[in-house]
Design a protein around this motif. Structure first.
Motif, PDB file in Angstrom:
ATOM      1  N   ILE A  56      -5.759   7.958 -14.155  1.00 43.68           N
ATOM      2  CA  ILE A  56      -4.957   7.769 -13.200  1.00 43.68           C
ATOM      3  C   ILE A  56      -4.483   6.304 -13.227  1.00 43.68           C
ATOM      4  O   ILE A  56      -4.267   5.728 -13.050  1.00 43.68           O
ATOM      5  CB  ILE A  56      -7.085   7.775 -12.907  1.00 43.68           C
ATOM      6  N   ARG A  57      -5.425   5.624 -15.387  1.00 47.95           N
ATOM      7  CA  ARG A  57      -4.357   3.768 -14.973  1.00 47.95           C
ATOM      8  C   ARG A  57      -2.317   4.217 -15.129  1.00 47.95           C
ATOM      9  O   ARG A  57      -2.343   3.611 -14.601  1.00 47.95           O
ATOM     10  CB  ARG A  57      -4.768   4.101 -16.434  1.00 47.95           C
ATOM     11  N   GLU A  58      -2.243   5.608 -15.094  1.00 47.26           N
ATOM     12  CA  GLU A  58      -0.852   5.260 -15.679  1.00 47.26           C
ATOM     13  C   GLU A  58      -0.372   5.183 -14.078  1.00 47.26           C
ATOM     14  O   GLU A  58       0.825   5.216 -13.312  1.00 47.26           O
ATOM     15  CB  GLU A  58      -0.436   6.679 -15.925  1.00 47.26           C
ATOM     16  N   ILE A  59      -1.406   6.205 -12.940  1.00 45.06           N
ATOM     17  CA  ILE A  59      -0.930   6.439 -11.455  1.00 45.06           C
ATOM     18  C   ILE A  59      -0.518   5.333 -11.101  1.00 45.06           C
ATOM     19  O   ILE A  59       0.093   4.819 -10.471  1.00 45.06           O
ATOM     20  CB  ILE A  59      -1.822   7.591 -11.296  1.00 45.06           C
ATOM     21  N   LEU A  60      -1.738   4.630 -11.047  1.00 44.27           N
ATOM     22  CA  LEU A  60      -2.503   3.388 -10.231  1.00 44.27           C
ATOM     23  C   LEU A  60      -1.297   1.866 -10.985  1.00 44.27           C
ATOM     24  O   LEU A  60      -0.459   1.657 -10.058  1.00 44.27           O
ATOM     25  CB  LEU A  60      -3.713   2.037 -10.478  1.00 44.27           C
ATOM     26  N   ALA A  61      -0.446   2.028 -12.071  1.00 43.37           N
ATOM     27  CA  ALA A  61       0.430   1.438 -12.636  1.00 43.37           C
ATOM     28  C   ALA A  61       1.571   1.929 -11.533  1.00 43.37           C
ATOM     29  O   ALA A  61       2.119   0.373 -11.865  1.00 43.37           O
ATOM     30  CB  ALA A  61       0.257   1.352 -14.215  1.00 43.37           C
ATOM     31  N   LYS A  62       2.009   2.747 -11.478  1.00 43.82           N
ATOM     32  CA  LYS A  62       3.539   2.754 -10.980  1.00 43.82           C
ATOM     33  C   LYS A  62       3.570   2.581  -9.997  1.00 43.82           C
ATOM     34  O   LYS A  62       4.135   2.951  -8.902  1.00 43.82           O
ATOM     35  CB  LYS A  62       3.807   3.996 -11.343  1.00 43.82           C
ATOM     36  N   LEU A  63       1.345   2.895  -8.705  1.00 41.28           N
ATOM     37  CA  LEU A  63       1.896   3.075  -7.614  1.00 41.28           C
ATOM     38  C   LEU A  63       1.915   1.441  -7.273  1.00 41.28           C
ATOM     39  O   LEU A  63       1.852   0.381  -5.650  1.00 41.28           O
ATOM     40  CB  LEU A  63       0.373   3.320  -6.863  1.00 41.28           C
ATOM     41  N   ASN A  64       1.266   0.196  -8.197  1.00 43.57           N
ATOM     42  CA  ASN A  64       1.385  -1.370  -7.845  1.00 43.57           C
ATOM     43  C   ASN A  64       2.203  -1.838  -8.137  1.00 43.57           C
ATOM     44  O   ASN A  64       2.791  -1.730  -8.931  1.00 43.57           O
ATOM     45  CB  ASN A  64      -0.286  -1.474  -8.586  1.00 43.57           C
TER      46      ASN A  64
ATOM     47  N   MET B 231       0.974  -1.073   0.565  1.00 39.84           N
ATOM     48  CA  MET B 231       0.142  -0.160  -0.044  1.00 39.84           C
ATOM     49  C   MET B 231       1.114   1.419   0.375  1.00 39.84           C
ATOM     50  O   MET B 231       1.702   1.436   0.378  1.00 39.84           O
ATOM     51  CB  MET B 231      -1.094   0.138   1.202  1.00 39.84           C
ATOM     52  N   ALA B 232       0.742   2.151  -1.181  1.00 40.57           N
ATOM     53  CA  ALA B 232       1.231   3.506  -0.609  1.00 40.57           C
ATOM     54  C   ALA B 232       0.896   4.174  -0.046  1.00 40.57           C
ATOM     55  O   ALA B 232      -0.422   4.473   0.085  1.00 40.57           O
ATOM     56  CB  ALA B 232       1.456   3.832  -2.945  1.00 40.57           C
TER      57      ALA B 232
ATOM     58  N   VAL C  13      -7.436   6.472  -5.732  1.00 40.32           N
ATOM     59  CA  VAL C  13      -6.142   5.436  -5.227  1.00 40.32           C
ATOM     60  C   VAL C  13      -6.781   5.109  -3.799  1.00 40.32           C
ATOM     61  O   VAL C  13      -6.331   3.906  -3.746  1.00 40.32           O
ATOM     62  CB  VAL C  13      -5.165   6.789  -4.993  1.00 40.32           C
ATOM     63  N   LYS C  14      -8.370   5.521  -3.280  1.00 42.24           N
ATOM     64  CA  LYS C  14      -8.530   5.056  -2.148  1.00 42.24           C
ATOM     65  C   LYS C  14      -8.696   3.873  -2.547  1.00 42.24           C
ATOM     66  O   LYS C  14      -9.131   2.932  -1.404  1.00 42.24           O
ATOM     67  CB  LYS C  14      -9.348   5.856  -1.482  1.00 42.24           C
ATOM     68  N   GLU C  15      -9.785   3.695  -3.449  1.00 41.20           N
ATOM     69  CA  GLU C  15      -9.949   2.130  -4.512  1.00 41.20           C
ATOM     70  C   GLU C  15      -9.187   1.226  -4.144  1.00 41.20           C
ATOM     71  O   GLU C  15      -9.872  -0.004  -3.889  1.00 41.20           O
ATOM     72  CB  GLU C  15     -11.478   2.543  -6.140  1.00 41.20           C
ATOM     73  N   ALA C  16      -8.161   1.647  -5.033  1.00 42.90           N
ATOM     74  CA  ALA C  16      -6.864   0.774  -5.259  1.00 42.90           C
ATOM     75  C   ALA C  16      -6.402  -0.129  -3.742  1.00 42.90           C
ATOM     76  O   ALA C  16      -5.699  -0.982  -4.061  1.00 42.90           O
ATOM     77  CB  ALA C  16      -6.509   1.307  -6.077  1.00 42.90           C
ATOM     78  N   GLY C  17      -6.313   0.811  -2.648  1.00 41.62           N
ATOM     79  CA  GLY C  17      -6.164   0.002  -1.123  1.00 41.62           C
ATOM     80  C   GLY C  17      -4.955   1.282  -0.606  1.00 41.62           C
ATOM     81  O   GLY C  17      -4.518   0.576   0.196  1.00 41.62           O
ATOM     82  N   HIS C  18      -4.825   2.168  -1.337  1.00 44.82           N
ATOM     83  CA  HIS C  18      -3.423   3.312  -1.346  1.00 44.82           C
ATOM     84  C   HIS C  18      -4.626   4.640  -0.263  1.00 44.82           C
ATOM     85  O   HIS C  18      -5.819   4.486   0.114  1.00 44.82           O
ATOM     86  CB  HIS C  18      -2.512   3.293  -2.175  1.00 44.82           C
ATOM     87  N   GLU C  19      -3.278   4.940   0.863  1.00 41.85           N
ATOM     88  CA  GLU C  19      -3.822   5.679   1.737  1.00 41.85           C
ATOM     89  C   GLU C  19      -3.572   6.504   1.105  1.00 41.85           C
ATOM     90  O   GLU C  19      -2.161   7.243   0.319  1.00 41.85           O
ATOM     91  CB  GLU C  19      -2.994   5.667   3.108  1.00 41.85           C
TER      92      GLU C  19
END
Length: 169
Positions: A161-169, A1-2, A24-30
């Motif tokens: 959003i797609r690119e942000i989530l790809a970098k965070l995961n 979790m980021a 970001v929150k739905e993906a489980g990040h803070e």
């Protein structure tokens, strides 16, 4: 979790904050909202959403975060003239962490002097500023350049959003 910082001031583009924040929150990040002052109320320019800052910029420490997202609208203009905001963004960049800005968001990156040698996109009204800051401007829905992600308008949010989530995961 980021742990993801959202830089916010009043007058932001409503969807450019709400949609990435929710994703970001739905993906489980803070998600932590950093404003000019802790507790400051930040209203969207269209009046559809409002947020309170969890943290003031003077309290923000780069080592506490994995990424920074900068929504557009009028907020980046207020953020970019705050020395603590600029310091925080510079430090996050020095640590090679993700910094994402949409629409006018890259104005904060310009003030933090982190676009030299990068590729970027933005709202067309600040295109020349991005170029003068040393970036290669690209008119594309999303541009990923090392640790920097940029997009142009609310229409580009899905790619942003797609690119942000790809970098965070």
């Amino acid at each position: 979790m980021a742990k993801v910082a959202f830089l916010l001031a009043g007058g932001f583009e409503d969807s450019e904050m709400k949609n990435p924040y929710d994703a970001v929150k739905e993906a489980g990040h803070e998600a932590v909202i950093i404003g000019l002052e802790k507790g400051a109320k930040c209203d969207g320019k269209k009046g559809t959403v409002s947020y309170n800052a969890d943290l003031g910029a003077s309290e923000a420490k780069s080592e506490d975060f994995d990424a920074v997202i900068i929504p557009g609208g009028g907020a980046p203009e207020a953020l970019r003239v705050n020395d603590d905001v600029v310091r925080f963004v510079k430090e996050v960049n020095e640590e090679g962490k993700l910094i994402a800005g949409i629409c006018h968001g890259p104005q904060v990156m310009i003030s933090a002097d982190i676009l030299k040698g990068k590729s970027a996109t933005c709202y067309i009204g600040i295109r020349d500023d991005v170029k003068l800051a040393g970036a290669e401007y690209r008119d594309e829905e999303v541009v990923v350049s090392e640790n920097i992600i940029t997009s142009r308008t609310p229409f580009d949010e899905p790619a942003f959003i797609r690119e942000i989530l790809a970098k965070l995961n």
